[in-house]
Scaffold this motif. Structure first.
Motif, PDB file in Angstrom:
ATOM      1  N   ALA A  31       7.624  24.301  -4.854  1.00  0.00           N
ATOM      2  CA  ALA A  31       6.996  23.104  -4.266  1.00  0.00           C
ATOM      3  C   ALA A  31       8.055  22.160  -3.693  1.00  0.00           C
ATOM      4  O   ALA A  31       9.149  22.029  -4.238  1.00  0.00           O
ATOM      5  N   ASN A  32       7.702  21.520  -2.605  1.00  0.00           N
ATOM      6  CA  ASN A  32       8.588  20.566  -1.935  1.00  0.00           C
ATOM      7  C   ASN A  32       8.117  19.140  -2.177  1.00  0.00           C
ATOM      8  O   ASN A  32       6.914  18.871  -2.149  1.00  0.00           O
ATOM      9  N   LEU A  33       9.057  18.235  -2.364  1.00  0.00           N
ATOM     10  CA  LEU A  33       8.747  16.816  -2.445  1.00  0.00           C
ATOM     11  C   LEU A  33       8.348  16.360  -1.045  1.00  0.00           C
ATOM     12  O   LEU A  33       9.101  16.537  -0.094  1.00  0.00           O
ATOM     13  N   ILE A  34       7.148  15.803  -0.917  1.00  0.00           N
ATOM     14  CA  ILE A  34       6.672  15.409   0.410  1.00  0.00           C
ATOM     15  C   ILE A  34       6.453  13.907   0.541  1.00  0.00           C
ATOM     16  O   ILE A  34       6.134  13.420   1.617  1.00  0.00           O
ATOM     17  N   GLY A  35       6.621  13.170  -0.550  1.00  0.00           N
ATOM     18  CA  GLY A  35       6.446  11.732  -0.435  1.00  0.00           C
ATOM     19  C   GLY A  35       6.537  11.006  -1.756  1.00  0.00           C
ATOM     20  O   GLY A  35       6.563  11.609  -2.819  1.00  0.00           O
ATOM     21  N   VAL A  36       6.608   9.701  -1.643  1.00  0.00           N
ATOM     22  CA  VAL A  36       6.576   8.803  -2.790  1.00  0.00           C
ATOM     23  C   VAL A  36       5.458   7.813  -2.531  1.00  0.00           C
ATOM     24  O   VAL A  36       5.318   7.303  -1.421  1.00  0.00           O
ATOM     25  N   GLU A  37       4.645   7.584  -3.530  1.00  0.00           N
ATOM     26  CA  GLU A  37       3.508   6.681  -3.381  1.00  0.00           C
ATOM     27  C   GLU A  37       3.575   5.632  -4.482  1.00  0.00           C
ATOM     28  O   GLU A  37       3.896   5.943  -5.621  1.00  0.00           O
ATOM     29  N   TYR A  38       3.272   4.410  -4.126  1.00  0.00           N
ATOM     30  CA  TYR A  38       3.222   3.315  -5.084  1.00  0.00           C
ATOM     31  C   TYR A  38       1.774   2.894  -5.239  1.00  0.00           C
ATOM     32  O   TYR A  38       1.080   2.678  -4.247  1.00  0.00           O
ATOM     33  N   ILE A  39       1.309   2.803  -6.471  1.00  0.00           N
ATOM     34  CA  ILE A  39      -0.062   2.397  -6.752  1.00  0.00           C
ATOM     35  C   ILE A  39      -0.001   1.083  -7.515  1.00  0.00           C
ATOM     36  O   ILE A  39       0.601   1.008  -8.585  1.00  0.00           O
ATOM     37  N   GLY A  40      -0.587   0.058  -6.921  1.00  0.00           N
ATOM     38  CA  GLY A  40      -0.512  -1.277  -7.510  1.00  0.00           C
ATOM     39  C   GLY A  40      -1.867  -1.804  -7.920  1.00  0.00           C
ATOM     40  O   GLY A  40      -2.907  -1.358  -7.437  1.00  0.00           O
ATOM     41  N   SER A  41      -1.855  -2.765  -8.805  1.00  0.00           N
ATOM     42  CA  SER A  41      -3.092  -3.391  -9.279  1.00  0.00           C
ATOM     43  C   SER A  41      -3.690  -4.284  -8.191  1.00  0.00           C
ATOM     44  O   SER A  41      -3.009  -4.673  -7.226  1.00  0.00           O
ATOM     45  N   GLU A  42      -4.951  -4.630  -8.368  1.00  0.00           N
ATOM     46  CA  GLU A  42      -5.573  -5.569  -7.443  1.00  0.00           C
ATOM     47  C   GLU A  42      -4.870  -6.922  -7.500  1.00  0.00           C
ATOM     48  O   GLU A  42      -4.759  -7.603  -6.489  1.00  0.00           O
ATOM     49  N   ARG A  43      -4.394  -7.298  -8.680  1.00  0.00           N
ATOM     50  CA  ARG A  43      -3.663  -8.563  -8.825  1.00  0.00           C
ATOM     51  C   ARG A  43      -2.402  -8.540  -7.967  1.00  0.00           C
ATOM     52  O   ARG A  43      -2.125  -9.472  -7.218  1.00  0.00           O
ATOM     53  N   LEU A  44      -1.654  -7.439  -8.022  1.00  0.00           N
ATOM     54  CA  LEU A  44      -0.443  -7.297  -7.218  1.00  0.00           C
ATOM     55  C   LEU A  44      -0.791  -7.313  -5.724  1.00  0.00           C
ATOM     56  O   LEU A  44      -0.125  -7.973  -4.926  1.00  0.00           O
ATOM     57  N   PHE A  45      -1.847  -6.592  -5.356  1.00  0.00           N
ATOM     58  CA  PHE A  45      -2.295  -6.555  -3.969  1.00  0.00           C
ATOM     59  C   PHE A  45      -2.576  -7.961  -3.449  1.00  0.00           C
ATOM     60  O   PHE A  45      -2.224  -8.305  -2.327  1.00  0.00           O
ATOM     61  N   GLY A  46      -3.178  -8.797  -4.291  1.00  0.00           N
ATOM     62  CA  GLY A  46      -3.503 -10.162  -3.896  1.00  0.00           C
ATOM     63  C   GLY A  46      -2.286 -11.021  -3.608  1.00  0.00           C
ATOM     64  O   GLY A  46      -2.397 -12.038  -2.921  1.00  0.00           O
ATOM     65  N   THR A  47      -1.120 -10.620  -4.099  1.00  0.00           N
ATOM     66  CA  THR A  47       0.101 -11.399  -3.857  1.00  0.00           C
ATOM     67  C   THR A  47       0.847 -10.963  -2.602  1.00  0.00           C
ATOM     68  O   THR A  47       1.816 -11.612  -2.217  1.00  0.00           O
ATOM     69  N   LEU A  48       0.397  -9.881  -1.971  1.00  0.00           N
ATOM     70  CA  LEU A  48       1.094  -9.378  -0.781  1.00  0.00           C
ATOM     71  C   LEU A  48       0.851 -10.285   0.427  1.00  0.00           C
ATOM     72  O   LEU A  48      -0.222 -10.875   0.562  1.00  0.00           O
ATOM     73  N   PRO A  49       1.831 -10.353   1.341  1.00  0.00           N
ATOM     74  CA  PRO A  49       1.601 -11.076   2.598  1.00  0.00           C
ATOM     75  C   PRO A  49       0.466 -10.394   3.373  1.00  0.00           C
ATOM     76  O   PRO A  49       0.304  -9.170   3.291  1.00  0.00           O
ATOM     77  N   GLU A  50      -0.311 -11.155   4.102  1.00  0.00           N
ATOM     78  CA  GLU A  50      -1.449 -10.610   4.842  1.00  0.00           C
ATOM     79  C   GLU A  50      -1.053  -9.462   5.763  1.00  0.00           C
ATOM     80  O   GLU A  50      -1.789  -8.491   5.896  1.00  0.00           O
ATOM     81  N   GLN A  51       0.120  -9.532   6.398  1.00  0.00           N
ATOM     82  CA  GLN A  51       0.531  -8.476   7.327  1.00  0.00           C
ATOM     83  C   GLN A  51       0.872  -7.173   6.600  1.00  0.00           C
ATOM     84  O   GLN A  51       0.886  -6.105   7.209  1.00  0.00           O
ATOM     85  N   GLU A  52       1.107  -7.212   5.304  1.00  0.00           N
ATOM     86  CA  GLU A  52       1.413  -6.020   4.508  1.00  0.00           C
ATOM     87  C   GLU A  52       0.140  -5.318   4.014  1.00  0.00           C
ATOM     88  O   GLU A  52       0.109  -4.101   3.850  1.00  0.00           O
ATOM     89  N   LYS A  53      -0.922  -6.065   3.797  1.00  0.00           N
ATOM     90  CA  LYS A  53      -2.143  -5.517   3.200  1.00  0.00           C
ATOM     91  C   LYS A  53      -2.757  -4.344   3.966  1.00  0.00           C
ATOM     92  O   LYS A  53      -3.241  -3.397   3.338  1.00  0.00           O
ATOM     93  N   PRO A  54      -2.750  -4.312   5.306  1.00  0.00           N
ATOM     94  CA  PRO A  54      -3.328  -3.161   6.007  1.00  0.00           C
ATOM     95  C   PRO A  54      -2.589  -1.843   5.738  1.00  0.00           C
ATOM     96  O   PRO A  54      -3.137  -0.773   5.992  1.00  0.00           O
ATOM     97  N   SER A  55      -1.375  -1.898   5.221  1.00  0.00           N
ATOM     98  CA  SER A  55      -0.614  -0.688   4.923  1.00  0.00           C
ATOM     99  C   SER A  55      -1.047  -0.032   3.610  1.00  0.00           C
ATOM    100  O   SER A  55      -0.575   1.045   3.276  1.00  0.00           O
TER     101      SER A  55
END
Length: 82
Positions: A31-55
Motif C-alpha cells: 500500500a502507498n501513502l496517498i494523503g494526510v487528513e485532519y479531522i476536527g471538532s465542530e468547536r475547532l471548525f467554529g474558530t477557523l477564519p471564514e475563508q478556510e471553512k470551505p476547505s
C-alpha cells in the motif's frame, strides 16, 4: 480520478479537538501513502477564519460510527480537511 475510491486510514488522537489520519491506497504491505487528513471538532471548525471553512467537509458517518480511530462513540470530530 472519477467515481469512488477505496482507502485505508490510520488515525491518532492529537487532542480533544483533532485527529490526524494517514490515508493509504490499500491494506497490504504494498500500500502507498496517498494523503494526510485532519479531522476536527465542530468547536475547532467554529474558530477557523471564514475563508478556510470551505476547505473542510463533514465526516459525520465515519466519526459517529467509530470508524476513524477505532473508538466507537468517539463523538468529537465532525469536519475534516485533507
Amino acid at each position: 480520478m472519477t467515481g469512488q475510491s477505496w482507502f485505508e486510514s490510520s488515525c491518532r488522537v492529537v487532542n480533544d479537538d483533532l485527529l490526524q489520519c494517514l490515508l493509504f491506497d490499500g491494506n497490504t504491505l504494498a500500500a502507498n501513502l496517498i494523503g494526510v487528513e485532519y479531522i476536527g471538532s465542530e468547536r475547532l471548525f467554529g474558530t477557523l477564519p471564514e475563508q478556510e471553512k470551505p476547505s473542510w467537509h463533514p465526516h459525520n458517518f465515519e466519526v459517529l460510527s467509530g470508524r476513524p480511530d477505532g473508538q466507537p462513540g468517539h463523538d468529537l470530530p465532525l469536519v475534516t480537511r485533507s
